[in-house]
Design an enzyme around this catalytic site. Structure first.
Site, PDB file in Angstrom:
ATOM      1  CD  GLU A   1      -1.163   0.032   3.741  1.00 49.94           C
ATOM      2  OE1 GLU A   1      -2.268  -0.504   3.635  1.00 49.94           O
ATOM      3  OE2 GLU A   1      -0.757   0.568   4.781  1.00 49.94           O
TER       4      GLU A   1
ATOM      5  CG  ASN B   1      -4.737   6.748  12.244  1.00 50.34           C
ATOM      6  OD1 ASN B   1      -5.708   7.422  12.528  1.00 50.34           O
ATOM      7  ND2 ASN B   1      -3.912   7.052  11.255  1.00 50.34           N
TER       8      ASN B   1
ATOM      9  CB  SER C   1       9.408   4.365  14.960  1.00 50.74           C
ATOM     10  OG  SER C   1       9.027   4.720  13.657  1.00 50.74           O
TER      11      SER C   1
ATOM     12  CB  CYS D   1       2.116  -0.936  13.448  1.00 52.21           C
ATOM     13  SG  CYS D   1       2.372  -0.760  11.680  1.00 52.21           S
TER      14      CYS D   1
ATOM     15  CB  CYS E   1       6.476  -5.009   8.961  1.00 53.93           C
ATOM     16  SG  CYS E   1       7.720  -4.255  10.041  1.00 53.93           S
TER      17      CYS E   1
ATOM     18  CB  CYS F   1       5.303  -1.708  16.216  1.00 54.64           C
ATOM     19  SG  CYS F   1       7.048  -1.370  15.915  1.00 54.64           S
TER      20      CYS F   1
END
Length: 348
Positions: free
Chosen positions: A95, A293, A217, A122, A115, A119
């Site tokens: 994406e 988010n 991060s 995420c 990934c 985390c």
């Protein structure tokens, strides 16, 4: 893990020149073909209208074009954000996000298929890592969006699905191709690369002396807090990350950006802010606060607007340069990994 496929778009100018020479073709064909790919952003050999068909056939036999097909798209109601899901030649999906700002168009790209960093806030990591992306597959996200919108992309953020420094060699070549004056020629200063803190590769990146922005991060001010939300913290301590970023600044002179996703009741307390200010005191850096988010697979909630402002003021009062990331695309699942995962679930 699946190997990355070689293709024509991943070749730099010198590599393409060597191939053209090997095929017994005149040297000027290199510039022609390179510009078709990296300036005119063609999708295949058949669009190279001033290149002989015989040469196009030879090239096609040697090296394919990367295949990037749009399979899903969501546009925000405000019109400033679009999220794309692209299918690759082997069926994997990635994406990308287009964000339209006052200063120009920014594209956030993926650097891996999935990934493995884990985390907890995420969605990108929920399905693990399938394979690395080739330099061409990173470029093609930008080229496709620019072609489709008809508007130049001026800024690139490598902060989508994947850990860029876990795909180090392909990332470096991608940056070199993207910033090549013979190609799209995006300024290095307009590129940001995000990492959760792979310290050895932060130093390797520093040694390249690029003028890009490095974003860390961080998301917590102490190892204890960080380990709860980021498994990578069990391997790399915050002290080691600070030492690596100091090395990066010494080598490049580029201010470090620290990304901090604010999670309600988890890492957004005044005490967290005070500890973060102590950690970053005296460093040439910038903190980017990101109200997290929410994703349906996690119970995390975003900090309240009041909590975000409070956190920001504490940092500012301690002399830390800080901004709150402008929230864009929440109505289209613009959090990293969300739309890709939704597409995959709906097509199984």
């Amino acid at each position: 893990m699946t190997e990355v496929r070689n293709d024509i778009v991943s070749l730099n100018f010198d590599e393409l020149a060597s191939l053209i020479k090997e095929l017994g073709e005149p040297a000027f064909r290199t510039k022609q073909i390179y510009e078709w790919i990296h300036k005119k952003l063609v999708k295949g050999y058949d669009e190279m209208t001033n290149v002989p068909l015989a040469l196009r056939n030879k090239l096609s036999e040697r090296l394919p074009f990367p295949e990037l097909t749009e399979v899903a798209r969501k546009d925000s109601a405000s019109g400033d954000t679009s999220k794309f899901v692209f299918k690759l030649y082997d069926g994997y999906v990635i994406e990308s996000v287009l964000m339209k700002y006052r200063y120009g168009n920014s594209v956030c790209i993926s650097s891996q298929v999935g990934c493995r960093m884990g985390c907890t806030f995420c969605a990108s990591t929920l399905l693990g890592l399938s394979r690395q992306l080739a330099p061409s597959e990173m470029l093609s996200q930008i080229y496709t969006i620019q072609r489709e919108t008809g508007e130049r992309v001026s800024n690139v953020v490598v902060m989508g699905t994947g850990e860029p420094l876990d795909n180090f060699d392909n990332l470096i070549k991608f940056i070199e191709l993207l910033t090549d004056e013979k190609g799209l020629n995006i300024s290095q200063r307009n590129i940001t690369v995000s990492t959760c803190g792979l310290t050895e590769n932060i130093k390797r990146l520093a040694d390249k002396k690029f003028a890009i922005t490095l974003a860390i991060s961080l998301h917590a001010p102490t190892d204890e807090d960080r380990k709860r939300i980021m498994p990578i913290a069990n391997k790399y301590t915050i002290s080691e990350i600070m030492e690596a970023t100091d090395y990066y600044f010494d080598k490049t002179g580029r201010r470090i950006s620290y990304e901090y996703s604010l999670i309600d009741g988890e890492n957004d307390t005044p005490e967290n802010a005070e500890k973060l200010a102590v950690l970053l005191k005296g460093k040439n850096c910038h903190v980017n606060l990101i109200p997290v988010n929410p994703i349906k697979e996690r119970t995390y909630r975003s900090s309240t607007p009041k909590g975000v402002i409070r956190f920001k003021k504490i940092l500012e009062n301690r002399g830390i340069n800080v901004t709150i990331r402008e929230e864009m695309g929440q109505d289209i699942d613009a959090a990293c990994g969300q739309l890709r995962k939704e597409y995959m679930e709906n097509t199984e």
